[in-house]
Design a protein around this motif. Sequence first.
Motif, PDB file in Angstrom:
ATOM      1  N   VAL A  28     125.704  71.458  66.684  1.00 40.98           N
ATOM      2  CA  VAL A  28     124.189  71.310  66.479  1.00 40.98           C
ATOM      3  C   VAL A  28     123.740  70.809  67.850  1.00 40.98           C
ATOM      4  O   VAL A  28     122.563  71.224  68.098  1.00 40.98           O
ATOM      5  N   VAL A  29     124.212  70.239  68.936  1.00 41.69           N
ATOM      6  CA  VAL A  29     123.891  70.014  70.328  1.00 41.69           C
ATOM      7  C   VAL A  29     123.698  71.183  70.993  1.00 41.69           C
ATOM      8  O   VAL A  29     122.520  71.407  71.661  1.00 41.69           O
ATOM      9  N   HIS A  30     124.561  72.082  70.716  1.00 43.44           N
ATOM     10  CA  HIS A  30     124.175  73.710  71.402  1.00 43.44           C
ATOM     11  C   HIS A  30     122.829  74.328  70.625  1.00 43.44           C
ATOM     12  O   HIS A  30     122.286  74.783  71.538  1.00 43.44           O
ATOM     13  N   ALA A  31     122.675  74.019  69.467  1.00 42.79           N
ATOM     14  CA  ALA A  31     121.524  74.541  68.721  1.00 42.79           C
ATOM     15  C   ALA A  31     120.338  73.863  69.360  1.00 42.79           C
ATOM     16  O   ALA A  31     119.252  74.511  69.610  1.00 42.79           O
ATOM     17  N   ALA A  32     120.300  72.569  69.766  1.00 38.28           N
ATOM     18  CA  ALA A  32     119.192  71.977  70.254  1.00 38.28           C
ATOM     19  C   ALA A  32     118.915  72.610  71.747  1.00 38.28           C
ATOM     20  O   ALA A  32     117.752  72.597  72.152  1.00 38.28           O
ATOM     21  N   CYS A  33     119.899  72.812  72.579  1.00 36.87           N
ATOM     22  CA  CYS A  33     119.859  73.236  73.780  1.00 36.87           C
ATOM     23  C   CYS A  33     119.230  74.726  73.720  1.00 36.87           C
ATOM     24  O   CYS A  33     118.451  75.200  74.440  1.00 36.87           O
ATOM     25  N   ASP A  34     119.666  75.646  72.877  1.00 35.46           N
ATOM     26  CA  ASP A  34     119.117  76.967  72.711  1.00 35.46           C
ATOM     27  C   ASP A  34     117.574  76.680  72.347  1.00 35.46           C
ATOM     28  O   ASP A  34     116.509  77.576  72.737  1.00 35.46           O
ATOM     29  N   ALA A  35     117.008  75.547  71.243  1.00 39.58           N
ATOM     30  CA  ALA A  35     115.776  75.431  71.007  1.00 39.58           C
ATOM     31  C   ALA A  35     114.880  75.099  72.226  1.00 39.58           C
ATOM     32  O   ALA A  35     113.854  75.507  72.322  1.00 39.58           O
ATOM     33  N   LEU A  36     115.547  74.322  73.104  1.00 35.77           N
ATOM     34  CA  LEU A  36     114.923  73.953  74.318  1.00 35.77           C
ATOM     35  C   LEU A  36     114.612  75.155  75.321  1.00 35.77           C
ATOM     36  O   LEU A  36     113.500  75.303  75.745  1.00 35.77           O
ATOM     37  N   ASP A  41     110.133  71.540  72.729  1.00 34.60           N
ATOM     38  CA  ASP A  41     110.531  70.696  73.561  1.00 34.60           C
ATOM     39  C   ASP A  41     109.527  69.201  72.884  1.00 34.60           C
ATOM     40  O   ASP A  41     108.510  69.151  72.564  1.00 34.60           O
ATOM     41  N   THR A  42     110.505  68.447  72.591  1.00 28.97           N
ATOM     42  CA  THR A  42     110.043  66.717  72.159  1.00 28.97           C
ATOM     43  C   THR A  42     111.224  65.919  72.767  1.00 28.97           C
ATOM     44  O   THR A  42     112.161  66.498  73.302  1.00 28.97           O
ATOM     45  N   PRO A  43     110.928  64.757  72.922  1.00 32.33           N
ATOM     46  CA  PRO A  43     111.716  63.927  73.441  1.00 32.33           C
ATOM     47  C   PRO A  43     113.053  63.718  72.802  1.00 32.33           C
ATOM     48  O   PRO A  43     114.057  63.711  73.204  1.00 32.33           O
ATOM     49  N   GLY A  44     112.996  63.608  71.381  1.00 25.53           N
ATOM     50  CA  GLY A  44     114.131  63.454  70.463  1.00 25.53           C
ATOM     51  C   GLY A  44     115.064  64.850  70.774  1.00 25.53           C
ATOM     52  O   GLY A  44     116.267  64.578  70.551  1.00 25.53           O
ATOM     53  N   LEU A  45     114.386  66.036  70.791  1.00 25.16           N
ATOM     54  CA  LEU A  45     115.449  67.205  70.839  1.00 25.16           C
ATOM     55  C   LEU A  45     115.905  67.246  72.534  1.00 25.16           C
ATOM     56  O   LEU A  45     117.385  67.747  72.498  1.00 25.16           O
ATOM     57  N   ARG A  46     115.219  66.503  73.325  1.00 28.21           N
ATOM     58  CA  ARG A  46     116.020  66.636  74.669  1.00 28.21           C
ATOM     59  C   ARG A  46     116.902  65.674  74.620  1.00 28.21           C
ATOM     60  O   ARG A  46     118.158  65.826  75.347  1.00 28.21           O
ATOM     61  N   ILE A  47     117.216  64.715  74.094  1.00 28.15           N
ATOM     62  CA  ILE A  47     118.019  63.644  74.008  1.00 28.15           C
ATOM     63  C   ILE A  47     119.329  64.219  73.371  1.00 28.15           C
ATOM     64  O   ILE A  47     120.281  63.893  73.688  1.00 28.15           O
ATOM     65  N   LEU A  48     118.733  64.778  72.362  1.00 28.93           N
ATOM     66  CA  LEU A  48     119.967  65.541  71.302  1.00 28.93           C
ATOM     67  C   LEU A  48     120.732  66.550  72.039  1.00 28.93           C
ATOM     68  O   LEU A  48     121.997  66.617  72.194  1.00 28.93           O
ATOM     69  N   ALA A  49     119.803  67.353  72.713  1.00 33.26           N
ATOM     70  CA  ALA A  49     120.101  68.335  73.689  1.00 33.26           C
ATOM     71  C   ALA A  49     121.286  67.909  74.857  1.00 33.26           C
ATOM     72  O   ALA A  49     122.056  68.564  75.290  1.00 33.26           O
ATOM     73  N   ALA A  50     120.976  66.704  75.390  1.00 36.01           N
ATOM     74  CA  ALA A  50     121.952  66.071  76.435  1.00 36.01           C
ATOM     75  C   ALA A  50     123.176  65.407  75.997  1.00 36.01           C
ATOM     76  O   ALA A  50     123.990  65.207  76.799  1.00 36.01           O
ATOM     77  N   CYS A  51     123.543  65.597  74.763  1.00 32.08           N
ATOM     78  CA  CYS A  51     124.698  64.671  74.431  1.00 32.08           C
ATOM     79  C   CYS A  51     125.949  65.492  74.625  1.00 32.08           C
ATOM     80  O   CYS A  51     125.965  66.964  74.795  1.00 32.08           O
TER      81      CYS A  51
END
Length: 172
Positions: A28-36, A41-51
Motif C-alpha cells: 500500500v505504501v508503494h502504491a501511495a508513492c506511485d500515486a505521488l 498530492d495530499t498531506p495524508g498521501l505524503r505521510i502514507l508514502a513516507a512510511c
Amino acid sequence: MTSTEAAAIALQDHAALWSVGEIRASDVVHAACDALVAGLDTPGLRILAACTRAEADYDVHELLPVALDELGLTFYPATGDAGREDAARALARRMLAGELAPRELTSRIHQRFGHELPLTERLAELDDDYDVLEYDNATVDQVDAEVTAEARRLAAHPHVPAALRGQIADTW
C-alpha cells in the motif's frame, strides 16, 4: 484514462486488497508513492508514502483511510459486502492485467468469499468447474474464457467516483 486516474485506481485497489489480507501494508505504501509520482498530492498521501516497511504494518490502518478520503476515494471495511466487492473487483483487474491466471482468480475468490457474495458467485461456480473438468465436456480454455468474461464484468464497475475523475483531470 490519465496517469493520475490510474494511480487513484491502483491505490484504491491496494487498499481493498490489503483490507482482506491479500497484500502487505508495504505494498500500500508503494502504491501511495506511485500515486505521488503520478501527480496526486495530499498531506495524508505524503505521510502514507513516507512510511518505512517497518512502520507500514503499524501505521497503514490509520493513515490509509485519511489519504483515501483526501482524494475522494473510499476505504471500505473488509467485513462488509462493499469492501469484499471492492477487493473482488481489484482481483479481477489484476487478472486482466496478467498478474493472476484465471484459475488463480477463481481460487482466491472462492477461498475468500465462498458462494456467499452475490457479486462473485459466478466466479466461485467457475472454480468448482475447474475441479470437475475431467468429468465434464468443458475444457480449461473454455472455463478460462468464462472467467475472463466475468472478470471484465467485475472490472467494468465504476471505480473512481465521477467527482474525483473531474477533479483529477482538472486539478492535478
